[in-house]
Design a protein around this motif. Structure first.
Motif, mmCIF file in Angstrom:
data_model
loop_
_atom_site.group_PDB
_atom_site.id
_atom_site.type_symbol
_atom_site.label_atom_id
_atom_site.label_comp_id
_atom_site.label_asym_id
_atom_site.label_seq_id
_atom_site.Cartn_x
_atom_site.Cartn_y
_atom_site.Cartn_z
ATOM 1 N N ALA A 27 4.797 2.087 -11.417
ATOM 2 C CA ALA A 27 4.358 0.792 -11.952
ATOM 3 C C ALA A 27 3.852 -0.147 -10.862
ATOM 4 N N LEU A 28 4.173 0.140 -9.607
ATOM 5 C CA LEU A 28 3.716 -0.735 -8.528
ATOM 6 C C LEU A 28 2.196 -0.845 -8.509
ATOM 7 N N TRP A 29 1.494 0.296 -8.687
ATOM 8 C CA TRP A 29 0.022 0.204 -8.668
ATOM 9 C C TRP A 29 -0.566 0.037 -10.071
ATOM 10 N N THR A 30 0.145 0.517 -11.082
ATOM 11 C CA THR A 30 -0.373 0.265 -12.431
ATOM 12 C C THR A 30 -0.273 -1.220 -12.781
ATOM 13 N N ASP A 31 0.715 -1.921 -12.198
ATOM 14 C CA ASP A 31 0.838 -3.376 -12.389
ATOM 15 C C ASP A 31 0.067 -4.154 -11.327
ATOM 16 N N LEU B 103 0.844 -1.190 0.000
ATOM 17 C CA LEU B 103 0.000 0.000 0.000
ATOM 18 C C LEU B 103 0.881 1.243 0.000
ATOM 19 N N PHE B 104 0.528 2.222 -0.837
ATOM 20 C CA PHE B 104 1.211 3.512 -0.843
ATOM 21 C C PHE B 104 0.187 4.617 -0.571
ATOM 22 N N GLY C 271 4.559 2.417 1.518
ATOM 23 C CA GLY C 271 5.311 3.667 1.467
ATOM 24 C C GLY C 271 4.435 4.891 1.329
ATOM 25 N N THR C 272 5.104 6.047 1.182
ATOM 26 C CA THR C 272 4.409 7.331 1.058
ATOM 27 C C THR C 272 4.969 8.100 -0.125
ATOM 28 N N GLU D 62 -1.737 -1.240 -3.524
ATOM 29 C CA GLU D 62 -2.823 -0.270 -3.606
ATOM 30 C C GLU D 62 -2.231 1.140 -3.538
ATOM 31 N N HIS D 63 -2.917 2.067 -4.156
ATOM 32 C CA HIS D 63 -2.497 3.467 -4.086
ATOM 33 C C HIS D 63 -3.671 4.278 -3.557
ATOM 34 N N VAL D 64 -3.480 4.933 -2.396
ATOM 35 C CA VAL D 64 -4.573 5.616 -1.708
ATOM 36 C C VAL D 64 -4.179 7.065 -1.451
#
Length: 892
Positions: free
Chosen positions: A152-156, A28-29, A138-139, A160-162
């Motif tokens: 690419a972490l959330w596009t792949d 999660l970012f 991370g942040t 999660e990106h919040v």
């Protein structure tokens, strides 16, 4: 000032932990603006992970390491890297190294400010995220360039990106309380929260600035901020960094919005170049917001306005404000607020010359209960030759600003000429109000009564009689108050404000006398006519709230109290510093929290009421009485006694009508101190006094207090025709047929069940209390049932204990005599043994933990079982939970 505690963000923290510990192990970012709390949230989440299950590496990326290969992971990787490896080989080496160091545990890589990672570090983070036994969290800071491997972490779909939102107002208040070490006045918390826009970093700087300038003060344990803001250098620098350099045109746009927000977009485009407006919006300095068929412009952050207004030269400030007033006057004051805005701009720019404009604006500000602004405008109207009308309004406002001596001076300077009956009527009523409530002069009532005969106009006489009536009510001359009020209502010529003031007086008396249905009807009539009296007599709202609040408390309608605490008046009063209004509503709020068993909220809110009303004697005694009740609920006898002493010191003689609440609190204070005989005698005497005054609505509650002290069979009242006296239970049964509502019959059933020693009936009563959210009463009735079932050695005692435990579990700390009366007393050692046994620890483990022999532990357990009336460990947990304060170590 202490280090900030981590407060709030519960949902976000749980989401972060779930991302690491869940079966999927998906990372999660969090993204967000600077200072919004991303880094602290990440640290708190990682800090809760067990190191025996997770191998955790925490990385703080920075600009200084962004240019170095693997500089972002300098805290993780060794300084020496193998020679001759390709870039891909270095990445595999680094991943294998982390796997070796993890030693079979799941890898957790936590990267703060991941947007600052150098390319090789970003690539390694992406590679770790793809590993089966690894999670990356991370942040990221909004508006920054993000390395492609991180994006690419959330596009792949690896993490999660919040987007992390600003802290909600409730969490901001909690954070303020945590750092200051005590609760914060709701109005102060709201203003600081809005200025910080939910950003913890900005909030910290605001608190530091307020503390260093002595504008943040503590009264009765409640922190209150005056609202004046001294911008500390670091706070100014922070805002400067965000604003950046401005062209003259863009600066003009930002300054206009700073002095005029919310400013209509059409006005802004007339005053500034459209290209500059668009630039300011693109740079995030202003924001355009559609609102009610009008498009408004506001600054993107409240603190931008603080900085711009402070730095703007006086001459330019006045020019800008005068220009804003001209623009709005040219297009026409179409909305209700427009007149007020023009008047304030004219006043601040030194171009206010129209006393009528200032007077109308002052009336409007006062109808919104903005006492400080109304005071400024009314005084300006008087200085601009506004005459008697301005003096009358200014004196009224000064009364509600806790400045009655100034108000009297203003009024005495405009004493009406003989024969000017209209002015004499209004002068008498306003001067009487200031003299009676502001200066506590009880002789005011007779003075007004003697002068009303000078008035020949029926409407004028009705207005004075309405004021005389409510003064007589407050000094407990209820028969005369009702007679005068009815005379006003019977007079067709009486104005709307006079009629509704008289109706409010009658509504209060009806509530106190137990005619709660008729009282509710009258209150609804006053409320429905508000649009017709608010401009003429905005302070009539206080009479309405007193009648409405009294009725709701006497009916036990906690949901009704919630509703008025949340309505428009509460918002206006809090926003405008209308302290009598906000203080009284806080008393109601504390009352509702207390009966629900929310003793923490009751204590905090009652203290807030005491702080708000500290300089006014109108409701100060009532606030202290509620504080005493809240303290007594918690078993805090010292604070209850101190609060009662303050109530006696601050209670105004002219507020005698409030005596039932003060004397009921005195009974609770005596009981909390352990003086049960004194409490019983005091409450018995209070019942006699209430009966004599005809206050049946109050009497049922005091009789119920005697039931709660196990005195349902006590004789009260005068001798009957048969030579005997009625018991508390009999008197309650009698009143339950006279006093309206569902509560009196329920109180009577409680008394009857207590007299007949019927556990079944007591439990049924408890269920009905719980349905009304009267959790304290429900717990006490259940406790009385448990006592009787134990005495009867009934098997049903275990189920009743479970019910009591459930009720107490819904409460904060409560220690009332009714709950303590049947509670077993355990020694500190017995508490230690009992808690460990209730949590499943075997005797041998308890013995080792407490350095006892196993036989001694068993002996303790047998004594515990006998005291609690249980047969073994299976029943122990419920039995302990049914004892008030079972988490303590003081023997309960």
């Amino acid at each position: 000032m202490r280090r900030w505690e981590f407060v709030g963000r519960t949902d976000e923290l749980n989401r972060l932990l779930a991302a690491v510990t869940g079966e999927a192990g998906r990372g999660l970012f969090f993204s967000g603006s600077a200072g919004i709390g991303k880094s602290r949230l990440l640290r708190e989440g990682v800090g809760e992970l067990p190191t025996d299950r997770f191998a955790i590496w925490s990385i703080a990326a920075s600009a200084t390491t962004a240019a170095l290969p693997f500089g972002g992971l300098v805290q993780v990787l060794p300084a020496e890297q193998p020679q001759g490896l390709s870039p891909a080989g270095v990445l595999r080496w680094a991943l294998n190294l982390l796997q070796q160091q993890a030693a079979g545990r799941r890898i957790v890589l936590a990267i703060d400010d991941a947007h600052l990672l150098d390319p090789p570090s970003a690539a390694l983070v992406h590679l770790v995220a793809r590993a089966e036994n690894a999670t990356v969290v991370g942040t990221l800071r909004d508006g920054e360039q993000i390395p492609l491997p991180i994006r690419a972490l959330w596009t792949d779909d690896l993490v999660e990106h919040v987007e992390l939102d600003p802290m909600p107002q409730a969490e901001t208040a909690g954070l303020l309380a945590a750092i200051l070490g005590g609760p914060v006045d709701p109005g102060s918390a709201d203003r600081l929260g809005r200025l910080s826009s939910g950003n913890p970093l900005l909030l910290r700087e605001l608190v530091h600035a307020a503390s260093s300038s002595a504008e943040l003060k503590q009264t009765y344990g409640i922190w209150k901020w005056t609202g004046r803001l001294e911008l500390a250098p670091n706070l100014t620098d922070l805002i400067d960094t965000r604003v950046g350099k401005l062209t003259d045109g863009v600066r003009a746009v930002v300054e206009l919005v700073a002095f005029g927000e919310p400013l209509g977009l059409h006005l802004l485009k007339q005053a500034a170049d459209q290209a500059d407006v668009e630039t300011a919006e693109e740079r995030g300095l202003i924001t355009v917001v559609p609102h009610d068929r009008r498009t408004n412009v506001r600054l993107a952050h409240p603190l931008y306005g603080e900085v711009m207004r402070r730095r703007c030269p006086v001459s330019r400030t006045r020019r800008l404000q005068a220009r804003l007033a001209e623009l709005l006057e040219q297009v026409g004051k179409r909305r209700r607020d427009d007149l007020l805005r023009v008047a304030v701009w004219r006043l601040d720019s030194g171009t206010a010359q129209d006393p009528a404009l200032l007077l109308d604006a002052a009336v409007q500000a006062f109808t919104r209960y903005d006492v400080p602004l109304a005071t400024r405008l009314a005084r300006a109207a008087l200085d601009a030759d506004g005459g008697f009308d301005a003096a009358e309004l200014l004196a009224t406002i000064l009364m509600f600003a806790d400045r009655p001596d100034e108000a009297i001076d203003v009024l005495d300077a405009v004493t009406p000429e003989p024969g000017d009956e209209r002015r004499l009527c209004r002068w008498l009523t306003v001067r009487g109000m200031v003299s009676y409530w502001g200066l506590s002069r009880e002789s005011t009532v007779e003075e007004i009564a003697s002068r009303v005969e000078q008035l020949s106009d029926s409407a004028d006489r009705a207005r004075v009689h309405a004021f005389e009536a409510i003064m007589r009510l407050h000094r407990l001359d209820t028969a005369a108050a009702v007679r005068l009020s009815q005379r006003v209502l019977d007079r067709p010529a009486a104005g709307v404000a006079a009629r509704e003031l008289a109706r409010s007086t009658i509504a209060y008396v009806q509530a106190a006398q137990g005619e709660l249905t008729r009282s509710g009807t009258a209150i609804a009539q006053v409320h429905s006519a508000a649009a017709n009296w608010r401009t003429d007599m905005p302070y009539l709202q206080l009479a309405l709230e007193l009648a409405r609040g009294t009725r709701l408390m006497l009916t036990g309608d906690l949901a009704g109290i919630d509703a008025i605490v949340a309505d428009e008046f509460a918002d206006l009063a809090g926003e405008g510093d209308f302290r009598l209004g906000t203080g009284y509503l806080a008393i109601l709020q504390a009352y509702a929290a207390r009966l629900r068993g929310q003793s923490d909220a009751a204590m905090r809110t009652s203290l807030s009421a005491c702080a708000v009303l500290a300089t006014s004697r109108v409701y100060a005694g009532l606030a202290q009485a509620e504080r005493a009740q809240s303290a007594a609920l918690r078993g805090d006898a010292a604070q209850a006694a101190a609060a009662m002493a303050e109530a006696d010191r601050t209670h105004a003689p002219g507020m005698a009508v409030l005596y039932p609440w003060l004397e009921q609190a005195r009974g609770a204070s005596l009981a909390a101190s352990g003086d049960l005989p004194g409490a019983v005698k005091h409450l018995g005497d209070l019942v006699d006094r209430l009966r004599s005054d005809g206050f049946a609505g109050h009497e049922v509650h005091v009789l119920h207090d005697l039931v709660r002290l196990d005195q349902a069979g006590m004789a009260v009242g005068p001798t009957c025709s048969d030579g005997g006296r009625r018991t508390v239970a009999q008197r309650l049964a009698e009143l339950s047929e006279r006093v309206d509502g569902v509560l009196p019959p329920l109180l009577a059933r409680h008394a009857r069940a207590a007299v007949t020693d019927s556990p079944t009936d007591l439990l049924a009563v408890a269920d009905d209390y719980a349905a009304l959210e009267l959790t304290v009463y429900a717990a006490e009735a259940t406790s009385q049932a448990v006592q009787r079932l134990r005495q009867q050695h009934s098997a049903a005692a275990n189920d009743a204990r479970e019910r009591l435990a459930g009720l107490l579990g819904r409460c904060d700390l409560i220690r009332t005599p009714a709950l303590q009366a049947g509670a077993p007393v355990l020694t500190e050692r017995e508490w230690q043994v009992a808690r460990l046994a209730a949590h499943g620890a075997p005797s041998r483990a308890i013995a080792e933990r407490l350095y006892l022999s196993a036989r001694t532990v068993e002996n303790h357990l047998q004594r515990i079982y006998a005291k609690l009336g249980v047969t073994g460990r299976a029943e122990l947990w419920a039995a302990l939970r049914s004892i008030p304060g079972h988490e303590g170590s003081d023997g309960g």
